[in-house]
Design a protein around this motif. Structure first.
Motif, PDB file in Angstrom:
ATOM      1  N   ASP A 118       0.817  -1.221   0.000  1.00  0.00           N
ATOM      2  CA  ASP A 118       0.000   0.000   0.000  1.00  0.00           C
ATOM      3  C   ASP A 118       0.847   1.264   0.000  1.00  0.00           C
ATOM      4  O   ASP A 118       0.477   2.275   0.591  1.00  0.00           O
ATOM      5  N   GLY A 119       1.974   1.202  -0.664  1.00  0.00           N
ATOM      6  CA  GLY A 119       2.873   2.356  -0.703  1.00  0.00           C
ATOM      7  C   GLY A 119       3.285   2.705  -2.112  1.00  0.00           C
ATOM      8  O   GLY A 119       2.646   2.313  -3.088  1.00  0.00           O
ATOM      9  N   GLY A 120       4.368   3.413  -2.213  1.00  0.00           N
ATOM     10  CA  GLY A 120       4.884   3.833  -3.502  1.00  0.00           C
ATOM     11  C   GLY A 120       6.382   4.056  -3.431  1.00  0.00           C
ATOM     12  O   GLY A 120       6.986   3.971  -2.364  1.00  0.00           O
ATOM     13  N   PHE A 121       6.995   4.329  -4.594  1.00  0.00           N
ATOM     14  CA  PHE A 121       8.425   4.605  -4.623  1.00  0.00           C
ATOM     15  C   PHE A 121       8.753   5.667  -5.658  1.00  0.00           C
ATOM     16  O   PHE A 121       7.960   5.940  -6.568  1.00  0.00           O
ATOM     17  N   SER A 122       9.939   6.231  -5.506  1.00  0.00           N
ATOM     18  CA  SER A 122      10.495   7.188  -6.457  1.00  0.00           C
ATOM     19  C   SER A 122      11.968   6.866  -6.659  1.00  0.00           C
ATOM     20  O   SER A 122      12.712   6.743  -5.682  1.00  0.00           O
ATOM     21  N   PHE A 123      12.369   6.728  -7.923  1.00  0.00           N
ATOM     22  CA  PHE A 123      13.782   6.640  -8.284  1.00  0.00           C
ATOM     23  C   PHE A 123      14.158   7.995  -8.851  1.00  0.00           C
ATOM     24  O   PHE A 123      13.452   8.531  -9.705  1.00  0.00           O
TER      25      PHE A 123
END
Length: 182
Positions: A118-123
């Protein structure tokens, strides 16, 4: 001049060039539509900046970013990345899985990165330092924040990301728990 060469699947190379410190940046992140979004920002001169988008990146896609410092006059061609959009196509992450990416450095698989449930990411990749580009990943959900500084890219170095559906990732070295006040 700072130059970033971008290869997307079998397309490219596309080039982003800027004479400015902090003039090149890449931001890859998961969207609410299921795809990953890629924004490439280029400082052209002074405060003038251009953003180029690819909003339909999905599992099976590959991105390769190569960094260079050059004295040659190289033309920006990164605007063509927008022509690779998958118009009218849809994608949904299968139940129980999440999007992530395998990091390949110098042809060798290093880590798999994703995000908590239930999250997200950023590269992010940017030429903020004077002589190289920094690669960084942030991920999280309401309960945790994960951070990972990947290897810096110096003149001639590259990093490749292979987009995957996954239910695991390499443990992040910096995990912070969000404490909620009641």
């Amino acid at each position: 001049m700072h130059a970033l060469t971008i290869e997307y699947n079998d397309s490219g190379p596309l080039r982003a060039v800027s004479a400015e410190r902090g003039g090149l940046s890449v931001h890859l992140y998961n969207s609410t539509e299921g795809y990953l979004y890629l924004r490439v920002s280029v400082k052209l001169s002074g405060a003038e900046k251009a953003d180029y988008w690819l909003k339909t990146i999905k599992p099976g896609d590959r991105l390769k970013f190569s960094y260079a410092v050059t004295t040659e006059c190289v033309e920006n061609s990164v605007c063509a990345i927008e022509t690779f959009a998958r118009e009218g196509e849809t994608y949904a992450v299968p139940s129980g899985l999440r999007l992530g990416f395998d990091v390949v450095l110098e042809g060798e698989h290093k880590v798999r990165l994703s995000h908590p449930p239930d999250g997200g990411f950023s590269f992010m990749l940017a030429n903020v330092p004077r002589d190289h580009a920094r690669c960084y990943v942030m991920a999280g959900n309401d309960g945790e924040n994960w951070n990972w500084q990947l290897e810096d890219l110096f003149d001639g170095d590259s990093i490749e990301l292979a987009i995957v559906e996954t239910n695991w990732n390499t443990p992040f070295p910096h995990v912070e728990t969000n404490i909620q006040n009641s």
